[in-house]
Design a protein around this motif. Structure first.
Motif, PDB file in Angstrom:
ATOM      1  N   ILE A 105       0.844  -1.186   0.000  1.00 14.08           N
ATOM      2  CA  ILE A 105       0.000   0.000   0.000  1.00 14.08           C
ATOM      3  C   ILE A 105       0.886   1.246   0.000  1.00 14.08           C
ATOM      4  CG2 ILE A 105      -1.856   1.221   1.190  1.00 14.08           C
ATOM      5  CD1 ILE A 105      -2.491  -1.509   2.560  1.00 14.08           C
ATOM      6  N   VAL A 106       0.736   2.073  -1.028  1.00 13.72           N
ATOM      7  CA  VAL A 106       1.549   3.283  -1.180  1.00 13.72           C
ATOM      8  C   VAL A 106       0.657   4.467  -1.549  1.00 13.72           C
ATOM      9  CG1 VAL A 106       3.661   2.050  -1.829  1.00 13.72           C
ATOM     10  CG2 VAL A 106       2.035   2.714  -3.606  1.00 13.72           C
ATOM     11  N   ARG A 107       1.234   5.680  -1.442  1.00 16.81           N
ATOM     12  CA  ARG A 107       0.469   6.896  -1.741  1.00 16.81           C
ATOM     13  C   ARG A 107       0.760   7.469  -3.123  1.00 16.81           C
ATOM     14  NH1 ARG A 107      -2.150   8.625   2.812  1.00 16.81           N
ATOM     15  NH2 ARG A 107      -1.283   7.957   4.792  1.00 16.81           N
ATOM     16  N   SER A 112       5.599   3.369  -5.291  1.00 15.25           N
ATOM     17  CA  SER A 112       5.381   2.008  -5.797  1.00 15.25           C
ATOM     18  C   SER A 112       6.624   1.453  -6.472  1.00 15.25           C
ATOM     19  CB  SER A 112       4.184   1.969  -6.749  1.00 15.25           C
ATOM     20  OG  SER A 112       4.472   2.632  -7.955  1.00 15.25           O
ATOM     21  N   GLU A 113       7.438   2.331  -7.053  1.00 16.29           N
ATOM     22  CA  GLU A 113       8.671   1.892  -7.705  1.00 16.29           C
ATOM     23  C   GLU A 113       9.702   1.397  -6.702  1.00 16.29           C
ATOM     24  OE1 GLU A 113       9.707   5.306 -10.030  1.00 16.29           O
ATOM     25  OE2 GLU A 113       8.013   5.009 -11.404  1.00 16.29           O
ATOM     26  N   ARG A 114       9.565   1.802  -5.457  1.00 12.90           N
ATOM     27  CA  ARG A 114      10.514   1.389  -4.411  1.00 12.90           C
ATOM     28  C   ARG A 114      10.042   0.152  -3.633  1.00 12.90           C
ATOM     29  NH1 ARG A 114      10.615   7.191  -3.804  1.00 12.90           N
ATOM     30  NH2 ARG A 114       9.181   7.040  -2.060  1.00 12.90           N
ATOM     31  N   LEU A 115       8.890  -0.379  -3.982  1.00  9.38           N
ATOM     32  CA  LEU A 115       8.389  -1.561  -3.280  1.00  9.38           C
ATOM     33  C   LEU A 115       9.248  -2.788  -3.597  1.00  9.38           C
ATOM     34  CD1 LEU A 115       4.502  -1.390  -3.737  1.00  9.38           C
ATOM     35  CD2 LEU A 115       5.757  -1.249  -1.581  1.00  9.38           C
ATOM     36  N   PRO A 116       9.411  -3.687  -2.639  1.00 10.29           N
ATOM     37  CA  PRO A 116      10.076  -4.959  -2.945  1.00 10.29           C
ATOM     38  C   PRO A 116       9.304  -5.707  -4.029  1.00 10.29           C
ATOM     39  CG  PRO A 116       9.848  -4.669  -0.567  1.00 10.29           C
ATOM     40  CD  PRO A 116       9.068  -3.565  -1.219  1.00 10.29           C
ATOM     41  N   LYS A 117      10.008  -6.547  -4.773  1.00  9.19           N
ATOM     42  CA  LYS A 117       9.444  -7.240  -5.939  1.00  9.19           C
ATOM     43  C   LYS A 117       8.235  -8.120  -5.606  1.00  9.19           C
ATOM     44  CE  LYS A 117      12.545  -5.993  -9.015  1.00  9.19           C
ATOM     45  NZ  LYS A 117      12.298  -4.715  -9.580  1.00  9.19           N
ATOM     46  N   HIS A 118       8.143  -8.637  -4.372  1.00  8.52           N
ATOM     47  CA  HIS A 118       7.041  -9.546  -4.045  1.00  8.52           C
ATOM     48  C   HIS A 118       5.706  -8.826  -3.845  1.00  8.52           C
ATOM     49  CE1 HIS A 118       8.857  -8.527  -0.133  1.00  8.52           C
ATOM     50  NE2 HIS A 118       7.643  -8.642   0.357  1.00  8.52           N
ATOM     51  N   TYR A 119       5.716  -7.503  -3.830  1.00  9.13           N
ATOM     52  CA  TYR A 119       4.478  -6.729  -3.715  1.00  9.13           C
ATOM     53  C   TYR A 119       4.056  -6.172  -5.069  1.00  9.13           C
ATOM     54  CZ  TYR A 119       4.984  -6.371   1.399  1.00  9.13           C
ATOM     55  OH  TYR A 119       5.086  -6.634   2.734  1.00  9.13           O
TER      56      TYR A 119
END
Length: 185
Positions: A105-107, A112-119
């Protein structure tokens, strides 16, 4: 079809019997809340344009929490049988969907580009998530590009050609004589 169990959390996660229309995903993740229930298919207008029948419900289980890196996430699963039209015989058939998803969950798209690959990213503008919209998106993504029965279940039977039948169906080329004359000996 058995639902996919979600892991239990130690902090006394609150279980709800129904799905609310909206939630604050950041607050719900911080409180490790769980939601389960059913959503009517007929309420999902974008999805119903691809369906033969709008009857039935989507069974949904959601769990929100924060991982060890401090990332709020939504883990869930959904199960439903959608009535699609076979594009081979044009009859309706039941397409079983059982989907698990894990959303960070991001704003913003930058986050979202910095999320780990599994998300997979779930971008929330403001403070509210409309649950039925998110579930509808998951179902639309799960639809086949060309809906069709399995060949064994379809009323239209496909002719399967073998290499030998294709060879025997070849007709003699009327220009073969000309080709032999063009060959210089």
């Amino acid at each position: 079809m058995t639902p996919i169990p979600l892991p239990a959390y130690n902090r006394g996660a609150m279980q709800r019997e129904h799905l609310p229309l909206t939630i604050d995903p950041f607050r719900s993740a911080g409180r490790e809340l769980s939601y389960g229930g059913a959503l009517p298919i007929r309420a999902m207008e974008r999805l119903t344009t691809s369906l033969v029948s709008h009857e039935g419900d989507v069974k949904v289980q959601l769990q929100l929490a924060v991982d060890a890196q401090g990332i709020p996430y939504l883990k869930g699963n959904l199960e439903v049988c959608l009535n699609l039209q076979c594009q081979r015989c044009l009859e309706s058939y039941g397409h079983e969907v059982s989907s698990e998803f894990l959303l960070g969950i991001v704003r913003s798209t930058e986050e979202s580009e910095r999320l780990p690959k599994h998300y997979d990213p779930l971008v929330i503008e403001g403070e509210t998530l409309i649950i039925s919209d998110m579930i509808e998106e998951e179902l639309i993504i799960s639809l086949p590009v060309v809906p069709m029965h399995l060949p064994s279940d379809c009323s239209v039977k496909l002719d399967v050609f073998s290499a030998e039948s294709v060879e025997s169906d070849k007709k003699e080329n009327p220009f073969q004589v000309i080709e032999s004359l063009r060959v210089i000996k």
